[in-house]
Design a protein around this motif. Structure first.
Motif, PDB file in Angstrom:
ATOM      1  N   GLU A  37       0.808  -1.216   0.000  1.00  0.00           N
ATOM      2  CA  GLU A  37       0.000   0.000   0.000  1.00  0.00           C
ATOM      3  C   GLU A  37       0.846   1.273   0.000  1.00  0.00           C
ATOM      4  O   GLU A  37       0.414   2.306   0.474  1.00  0.00           O
ATOM      5  N   LEU A  38       2.044   1.194  -0.518  1.00  0.00           N
ATOM      6  CA  LEU A  38       2.916   2.365  -0.574  1.00  0.00           C
ATOM      7  C   LEU A  38       2.219   3.499  -1.320  1.00  0.00           C
ATOM      8  O   LEU A  38       1.677   3.317  -2.401  1.00  0.00           O
ATOM      9  N   ALA A  39       2.213   4.657  -0.715  1.00  0.00           N
ATOM     10  CA  ALA A  39       1.560   5.811  -1.337  1.00  0.00           C
ATOM     11  C   ALA A  39       2.499   6.452  -2.352  1.00  0.00           C
ATOM     12  O   ALA A  39       3.629   6.791  -2.034  1.00  0.00           O
ATOM     13  N   ILE A  40       2.036   6.564  -3.570  1.00  0.00           N
ATOM     14  CA  ILE A  40       2.780   7.287  -4.598  1.00  0.00           C
ATOM     15  C   ILE A  40       2.177   8.683  -4.609  1.00  0.00           C
ATOM     16  O   ILE A  40       1.127   8.921  -5.177  1.00  0.00           O
ATOM     17  N   ASN A  41       2.819   9.591  -3.943  1.00  0.00           N
ATOM     18  CA  ASN A  41       2.276  10.930  -3.780  1.00  0.00           C
ATOM     19  C   ASN A  41       3.390  11.963  -3.913  1.00  0.00           C
ATOM     20  O   ASN A  41       4.561  11.599  -4.037  1.00  0.00           O
ATOM     21  N   PRO A  42       3.057  13.236  -3.910  1.00  0.00           N
ATOM     22  CA  PRO A  42       4.087  14.271  -4.065  1.00  0.00           C
ATOM     23  C   PRO A  42       5.177  14.212  -2.987  1.00  0.00           C
ATOM     24  O   PRO A  42       6.335  14.506  -3.281  1.00  0.00           O
ATOM     25  N   ILE A  43       4.834  13.822  -1.768  1.00  0.00           N
ATOM     26  CA  ILE A  43       5.840  13.722  -0.704  1.00  0.00           C
ATOM     27  C   ILE A  43       6.874  12.657  -1.063  1.00  0.00           C
ATOM     28  O   ILE A  43       8.086  12.892  -0.981  1.00  0.00           O
ATOM     29  N   ALA A  44       6.400  11.465  -1.464  1.00  0.00           N
ATOM     30  CA  ALA A  44       7.309  10.378  -1.833  1.00  0.00           C
ATOM     31  C   ALA A  44       8.169  10.783  -3.035  1.00  0.00           C
ATOM     32  O   ALA A  44       9.382  10.576  -3.037  1.00  0.00           O
ATOM     33  N   LYS A  45       7.541  11.358  -4.044  1.00  0.00           N
ATOM     34  CA  LYS A  45       8.298  11.754  -5.236  1.00  0.00           C
ATOM     35  C   LYS A  45       9.353  12.806  -4.903  1.00  0.00           C
ATOM     36  O   LYS A  45      10.483  12.740  -5.380  1.00  0.00           O
ATOM     37  N   GLU A  46       8.997  13.750  -4.039  1.00  0.00           N
ATOM     38  CA  GLU A  46       9.944  14.796  -3.651  1.00  0.00           C
ATOM     39  C   GLU A  46      11.129  14.204  -2.885  1.00  0.00           C
ATOM     40  O   GLU A  46      12.285  14.533  -3.153  1.00  0.00           O
ATOM     41  N   ARG A  47      10.839  13.321  -1.946  1.00  0.00           N
ATOM     42  CA  ARG A  47      11.920  12.734  -1.144  1.00  0.00           C
ATOM     43  C   ARG A  47      12.798  11.811  -1.975  1.00  0.00           C
ATOM     44  O   ARG A  47      14.020  11.808  -1.826  1.00  0.00           O
ATOM     45  N   TYR A  48      12.194  11.011  -2.864  1.00  0.00           N
ATOM     46  CA  TYR A  48      13.018  10.151  -3.699  1.00  0.00           C
ATOM     47  C   TYR A  48      13.828  10.958  -4.710  1.00  0.00           C
ATOM     48  O   TYR A  48      14.947  10.592  -5.052  1.00  0.00           O
ATOM     49  N   THR A  49      13.289  12.058  -5.178  1.00  0.00           N
ATOM     50  CA  THR A  49      14.055  12.950  -6.045  1.00  0.00           C
ATOM     51  C   THR A  49      15.256  13.504  -5.281  1.00  0.00           C
ATOM     52  O   THR A  49      16.363  13.578  -5.812  1.00  0.00           O
ATOM     53  N   GLU A  50      15.030  13.883  -4.023  1.00  0.00           N
ATOM     54  CA  GLU A  50      16.145  14.371  -3.195  1.00  0.00           C
ATOM     55  C   GLU A  50      17.204  13.287  -3.022  1.00  0.00           C
ATOM     56  O   GLU A  50      18.408  13.560  -3.119  1.00  0.00           O
ATOM     57  N   ILE A  51      16.766  12.057  -2.781  1.00  0.00           N
ATOM     58  CA  ILE A  51      17.714  10.941  -2.642  1.00  0.00           C
ATOM     59  C   ILE A  51      18.502  10.768  -3.936  1.00  0.00           C
ATOM     60  O   ILE A  51      19.730  10.649  -3.919  1.00  0.00           O
ATOM     61  N   GLY A  52      17.794  10.758  -5.067  1.00  0.00           N
ATOM     62  CA  GLY A  52      18.465  10.590  -6.364  1.00  0.00           C
ATOM     63  C   GLY A  52      19.439  11.709  -6.666  1.00  0.00           C
ATOM     64  O   GLY A  52      20.571  11.463  -7.094  1.00  0.00           O
ATOM     65  N   ASN A  53      19.034  12.935  -6.438  1.00  0.00           N
ATOM     66  CA  ASN A  53      19.924  14.068  -6.703  1.00  0.00           C
ATOM     67  C   ASN A  53      21.136  14.055  -5.780  1.00  0.00           C
ATOM     68  O   ASN A  53      22.246  14.400  -6.196  1.00  0.00           O
ATOM     69  N   TYR A  54      20.932  13.648  -4.544  1.00  0.00           N
ATOM     70  CA  TYR A  54      22.052  13.584  -3.596  1.00  0.00           C
ATOM     71  C   TYR A  54      23.039  12.497  -4.025  1.00  0.00           C
ATOM     72  O   TYR A  54      24.254  12.682  -3.951  1.00  0.00           O
TER      73      TYR A  54
END
Length: 186
Positions: free
Chosen positions: A113-130
Motif C-alpha cells: 500500500e505504498l503511497a505514490i504521492n508528491p511527498i514520496a516523489k519529492e523525497r526520492y528525487t532528493e535521494i536521487g539528486n544527492y
C-alpha cells in the motif's frame, strides 16, 4: 563488480573476524548493511584487509527515540519520513566517503500500500539528486509490488534505467529471485 559474500551483522562471529575469514579463504569482495553501529571502523578494516566493499545496503527500518520508523514513512508527511530520509542520505555519505559505488535501497518496507504521492516523489528525487552529487549509484531492491516498481522508475529526465542481469551481479539476498534495477544517475 565481482561476486562476494555479505558481512552479516547478526552473526555470532564478530564482523571484524568475518573480514579476516574472507581474506583467508580468498574472497576479495564484500558488502555490508548500513546499520552497523561502527560502520566507519568496519569499512576501514575491510580496506586494511585488502578487500573491496562493492555495495552498502541502506537501512529500511530503524528505531528513533523509541519510535519504529521505516521506508513506508518516506511517503507520509511528518517527522518520521524526514528522519528516514536523513538516514538514507547519511548512508549515501558513507558510500561516498568510503568509495562504495552502489547503495541498495528498498522503496518501501514491504508494503503493498505504498503511497505514490508528491511527498514520496519529492523525497526520492532528493535521494536521487544527492546520490548524483556524491557519485553513488542507487540499486532499488524488493520491487515485488507494482507501486514499488513505479516509484523506482519515477526519475528525472536526465536519468535512465539499466536493468541488470542477476548472473552478472550475484548478491546473496534473502530472496535470490529479486529483480535488481539500478537507477543510474549520470
Amino acid at each position: 563488480m565481482e561476486p562476494g559474500i555479505m558481512l552479516y551483522i547478526g552473526c555470532k562471529v564478530d564482523v571484524l573476524e568475518q573480514i579476516e575469514i574472507l581474506k583467508e579463504i580468498g574472497v576479495r569482495h564484500t558488502f555490508i548493511n548500513g546499520k552497523h553501529p561502527e560502520i566507519d571502523k568496519v569499512l576501514r578494516a575491510i580496506k586494511d584487509a585488502g578487500l573491496v566493499c562493492d555495495t552498502l545496503h541502506s537501512e529500511y527500518a530503524i528505531t528513533h527515540n523509541g519510535e519504529k520508523i521505516h521506508m513506508d514513512d518516506i511517503s507520509r508527511p511528518g517527522n518520521a519520513g524526514e528522519i528516514m530520509l536523513a538516514r538514507i542520505l547519511k548512508n549515501i555519505d558513507t558510500c561516498a566517503e568510503h568509495k562504495i559505488p552502489v547503495i541498495v535501497v528498498h522503496p518501501s518496507y514491504d508494503s503493498p500500500e505504498l503511497a505514490i504521492n508528491p511527498i514520496a516523489k519529492e523525497r526520492y528525487t532528493e535521494i536521487g539528486n544527492y546520490a548524483i552529487e556524491k557519485g553513488v549509484t542507487i540499486a532499488f531492491e524488493n520491487l515485488k509490488y507494482t507501486k514499488n516498481l513505479y516509484l523506482s522508475l519515477h526519475h528525472q529526465s536526465h536519468s535512465y534505467i539499466l536493468p541488470l542481469l542477476l548472473q552478472d551481479h550475484l548478491y546473496k539476498t534473502k530472496c535470490p529471485s529479486h529483480l535488481i534495477t539500478h537507477l543510474v544517475y549520470k
